[in-house]
Design an enzyme around this catalytic site. Structure first.
Site, PDB file in Angstrom:
ATOM      1  N   GLN A 104       0.847  -1.195   0.000  1.00 39.78           N
ATOM      2  CA  GLN A 104       0.000   0.000   0.000  1.00 39.78           C
ATOM      3  C   GLN A 104       0.879   1.239   0.000  1.00 39.78           C
ATOM      4  O   GLN A 104       0.392   2.356  -0.055  1.00 39.78           O
ATOM      5  CB  GLN A 104      -0.870   0.022   1.256  1.00 39.78           C
ATOM      6  CG  GLN A 104      -1.799  -1.147   1.361  1.00 39.78           C
ATOM      7  CD  GLN A 104      -2.353  -1.269   2.767  1.00 39.78           C
ATOM      8  OE1 GLN A 104      -3.368  -0.684   3.105  1.00 39.78           O
ATOM      9  NE2 GLN A 104      -1.678  -2.020   3.608  1.00 39.78           N
ATOM     10  N   HIS A 135      -1.472   1.399  -4.399  1.00 40.05           N
ATOM     11  CA  HIS A 135      -1.831   2.812  -4.249  1.00 40.05           C
ATOM     12  C   HIS A 135      -0.975   3.744  -5.096  1.00 40.05           C
ATOM     13  O   HIS A 135      -0.877   4.926  -4.800  1.00 40.05           O
ATOM     14  CB  HIS A 135      -1.757   3.217  -2.771  1.00 40.05           C
ATOM     15  CG  HIS A 135      -2.814   2.560  -1.929  1.00 40.05           C
ATOM     16  ND1 HIS A 135      -2.791   2.577  -0.550  1.00 40.05           N
ATOM     17  CD2 HIS A 135      -3.922   1.877  -2.270  1.00 40.05           C
ATOM     18  CE1 HIS A 135      -3.842   1.923  -0.092  1.00 40.05           C
ATOM     19  NE2 HIS A 135      -4.539   1.475  -1.113  1.00 40.05           N
ATOM     20  N   GLY A 140       3.151  -4.421   9.104  1.00 37.93           N
ATOM     21  CA  GLY A 140       3.189  -2.962   9.285  1.00 37.93           C
ATOM     22  C   GLY A 140       2.060  -2.217   8.618  1.00 37.93           C
ATOM     23  O   GLY A 140       2.262  -1.138   8.064  1.00 37.93           O
ATOM     24  N   THR A 141       0.864  -2.808   8.652  1.00 40.52           N
ATOM     25  CA  THR A 141      -0.289  -2.081   8.118  1.00 40.52           C
ATOM     26  C   THR A 141      -1.410  -2.084   9.153  1.00 40.52           C
ATOM     27  O   THR A 141      -1.594  -3.074   9.862  1.00 40.52           O
ATOM     28  CB  THR A 141      -0.783  -2.658   6.764  1.00 40.52           C
ATOM     29  OG1 THR A 141      -2.011  -2.018   6.418  1.00 40.52           O
ATOM     30  CG2 THR A 141      -0.960  -4.161   6.787  1.00 40.52           C
TER      31      THR A 141
HETATM   32  P1  NAD Z   1      -1.022   3.371   8.600  1.00 41.65           P
HETATM   33  O1  NAD Z   1      -0.221   4.599   8.760  1.00 41.65           O
HETATM   34  O2  NAD Z   1      -2.475   3.429   8.729  1.00 41.65           O
HETATM   35  O3  NAD Z   1      -0.545   2.241   9.603  1.00 41.65           O
HETATM   36  C1  NAD Z   1       0.750   1.866   9.816  1.00 41.65           C
HETATM   37  C2  NAD Z   1       0.743   0.627  10.733  1.00 41.65           C
HETATM   38  O4  NAD Z   1       2.080   0.231  10.940  1.00 41.65           O
HETATM   39  C3  NAD Z   1       0.118   0.852  12.110  1.00 41.65           C
HETATM   40  O5  NAD Z   1      -0.739  -0.233  12.398  1.00 41.65           O
HETATM   41  C4  NAD Z   1       1.315   0.856  13.068  1.00 41.65           C
HETATM   42  O6  NAD Z   1       0.996   0.251  14.314  1.00 41.65           O
HETATM   43  C5  NAD Z   1       2.308  -0.013  12.320  1.00 41.65           C
HETATM   44  N1  NAD Z   1       3.703   0.322  12.561  1.00 41.65           N
HETATM   45  C6  NAD Z   1       4.275   1.554  12.590  1.00 41.65           C
HETATM   46  N2  NAD Z   1       5.608   1.441  12.740  1.00 41.65           N
HETATM   47  C7  NAD Z   1       5.884   0.100  12.818  1.00 41.65           C
HETATM   48  C8  NAD Z   1       7.072  -0.657  12.969  1.00 41.65           C
HETATM   49  N3  NAD Z   1       8.272  -0.052  13.053  1.00 41.65           N
HETATM   50  N4  NAD Z   1       6.980  -2.007  13.003  1.00 41.65           N
HETATM   51  C9  NAD Z   1       5.769  -2.611  12.905  1.00 41.65           C
HETATM   52  N5  NAD Z   1       4.616  -1.953  12.756  1.00 41.65           N
HETATM   53  C10 NAD Z   1       4.664  -0.606  12.701  1.00 41.65           C
HETATM   54  O7  NAD Z   1      -0.600   2.839   7.192  1.00 41.65           O
HETATM   55  P2  NAD Z   1      -1.306   1.908   6.178  1.00 41.65           P
HETATM   56  O8  NAD Z   1      -2.110   0.895   6.894  1.00 41.65           O
HETATM   57  O9  NAD Z   1      -0.252   1.479   5.284  1.00 41.65           O
HETATM   58  O10 NAD Z   1      -2.375   2.799   5.358  1.00 41.65           O
HETATM   59  C11 NAD Z   1      -2.389   4.152   5.173  1.00 41.65           C
HETATM   60  C12 NAD Z   1      -2.310   4.620   3.738  1.00 41.65           C
HETATM   61  O11 NAD Z   1      -1.375   5.652   3.690  1.00 41.65           O
HETATM   62  C13 NAD Z   1      -1.817   3.642   2.738  1.00 41.65           C
HETATM   63  O12 NAD Z   1      -2.837   3.497   1.839  1.00 41.65           O
HETATM   64  C14 NAD Z   1      -0.617   4.256   2.007  1.00 41.65           C
HETATM   65  O13 NAD Z   1      -0.914   4.457   0.644  1.00 41.65           O
HETATM   66  C15 NAD Z   1      -0.448   5.586   2.620  1.00 41.65           C
HETATM   67  N6  NAD Z   1       0.890   5.866   3.165  1.00 41.65           N
HETATM   68  C16 NAD Z   1       2.018   5.434   2.533  1.00 41.65           C
HETATM   69  C17 NAD Z   1       3.276   5.692   3.072  1.00 41.65           C
HETATM   70  C18 NAD Z   1       4.515   5.172   2.372  1.00 41.65           C
HETATM   71  O14 NAD Z   1       4.492   4.990   1.159  1.00 41.65           O
HETATM   72  N7  NAD Z   1       5.599   4.926   3.092  1.00 41.65           N
HETATM   73  C19 NAD Z   1       3.391   6.385   4.266  1.00 41.65           C
HETATM   74  C20 NAD Z   1       2.223   6.847   4.882  1.00 41.65           C
HETATM   75  C21 NAD Z   1       0.982   6.559   4.317  1.00 41.65           C
END
Ligand code: NAD
Ligand code: ZN
Length: 245
Positions: free
Chosen positions: A98, A116, A184-185
């Site tokens: 994602q 995404h 990590g989602t």
């Molecule tokens: P989210 O931000 O909703 O959730 C992130 C999850 O990861 C949480 O459940 C949290 O507890 C967990 N987490 C955080 N750090 C962690 C770690 N070090 N180890 C294990 N778990 C950890 O993100 P999502 O569920 O991916 O969805 C949000 C949307 O935002 C996605 O659709 C995506 O497109 C977008 N997004 C993308 C990025 C990216 O490309 N890096 C960053 C932020 C948001």
């Protein structure tokens, strides 16, 4: 992880991992819901949608320019690298992500489905011409060279549909895998959130790795409440040991 689960991973004919913002957190890319997800006091949900872009394109483009610059400066972490090893040793291994940050590809993973989009690409809001070049997205607020309409980031915003091919392909992979890992989602953004349930209904063993519990946790066969950047490299170490036996 139990030794029997490690063996299951090695023996599986197909393994799918769904990744979310948590896998890139240790690289320094803020998650949307984490404490550092805010930019100039805006919540991501207020910026990552079409209406917000039309209302104030400079603001939304400015936020994406900031995120692109940030992402270009960071590096993949141990969790991304671990998945490159997974692809090498496991049968039919696929990453469904994602994330829009390109870090799986930059670390060397090949079988990556982007649900995404990709933050480094842009597209015209009218003719949908895709721009892959950096020159376009580094401009203040660019316009399409074909129709002069606004150019937006080529990512899926809240309220928008996912690219149909990528969605269908990931649903098919989820339905046919034997082990499904959710990594990590937050497991709340649909339709990606349904993928582990599709896998589970078809008999796959579902493992969740997240530092916090999520709505998926009660349904997972195994929940590992750890940071992915610490846990996945450890898992690689165990798999290597077992693989040599
Ligand atoms: P989210 O931000 O909703 O959730 C992130 C999850 O990861 C949480 O459940 C949290 O507890 C967990 N987490 C955080 N750090 C962690 C770690 N070090 N180890 C294990 N778990 C950890 O993100 P999502 O569920 O991916 O969805 C949000 C949307 O935002 C996605 O659709 C995506 O497109 C977008 N997004 C993308 C990025 C990216 O490309 N890096 C960053 C932020 C948001
Ligand atoms: Zn155009």
């Amino acid at each position: 992880m139990k030794e029997s689960t490690l063996q299951k991973l090695l023996d599986s004919e197909s393994v799918v991992v769904l990744t979310g913002a948590g896998i890139s957190a240790a690289s320094g890319v803020p998650t949307f819901r984490g404490a550092d997800g805010l930019w100039k006091n805006y919540r991501p949900e207020e910026l990552a949608n079409y209406q917000a872009f039309i209302r104030n394109p400079e603001l939304v483009w400015g936020w994406y320019s900031w995120r692109r610059d940030l992402i270009k400066k960071v590096n993949p972490n141990g969790a991304h690298v671990a998945l490159v090893y997974f692809e090498r040793i496991l049968n039919n291994f696929f990453i469904v992500t994602q994330n829009v940050d390109n870090l799986h590809q930059r670390s060397g993973s090949k079988n990556v489905i982007e649900l995404h989009g990709n933050i480094m690409h842009s597209k015209c809001i009218d003719c949908e011409n895709i721009y892959f070049d950096e020159k376009t997205y580094n401009k203040e607020l660019p316009h399409c060279k074909h129709c002069n309409s606004l150019i937006r980031p080529a990512v899926v915003w809240f309220g928008e549909s996912l690219p149909l091919d990528a969605l269908k392909e990931s649903q098919k992979l989820a339905a046919n895998c034997q082990v499904f890992l959710s990594v990590g989602t937050s497991a709340v953004v649909e339709p990606a959130a349904s993928l582990p349930f599709i896998a589970r209904e078809r008999g796959a063993y579902v493992i969740e790795i997240n530092k916090d519990e999520t709505p998926l946790t009660p349904y997972a066969d195994e929940f590992i409440g750890e940071s992915v950047e610490e846990y996945l490299p450890e898992l690689v170490h165990h798999l290597k040991t077992l693989n040599l036996k």
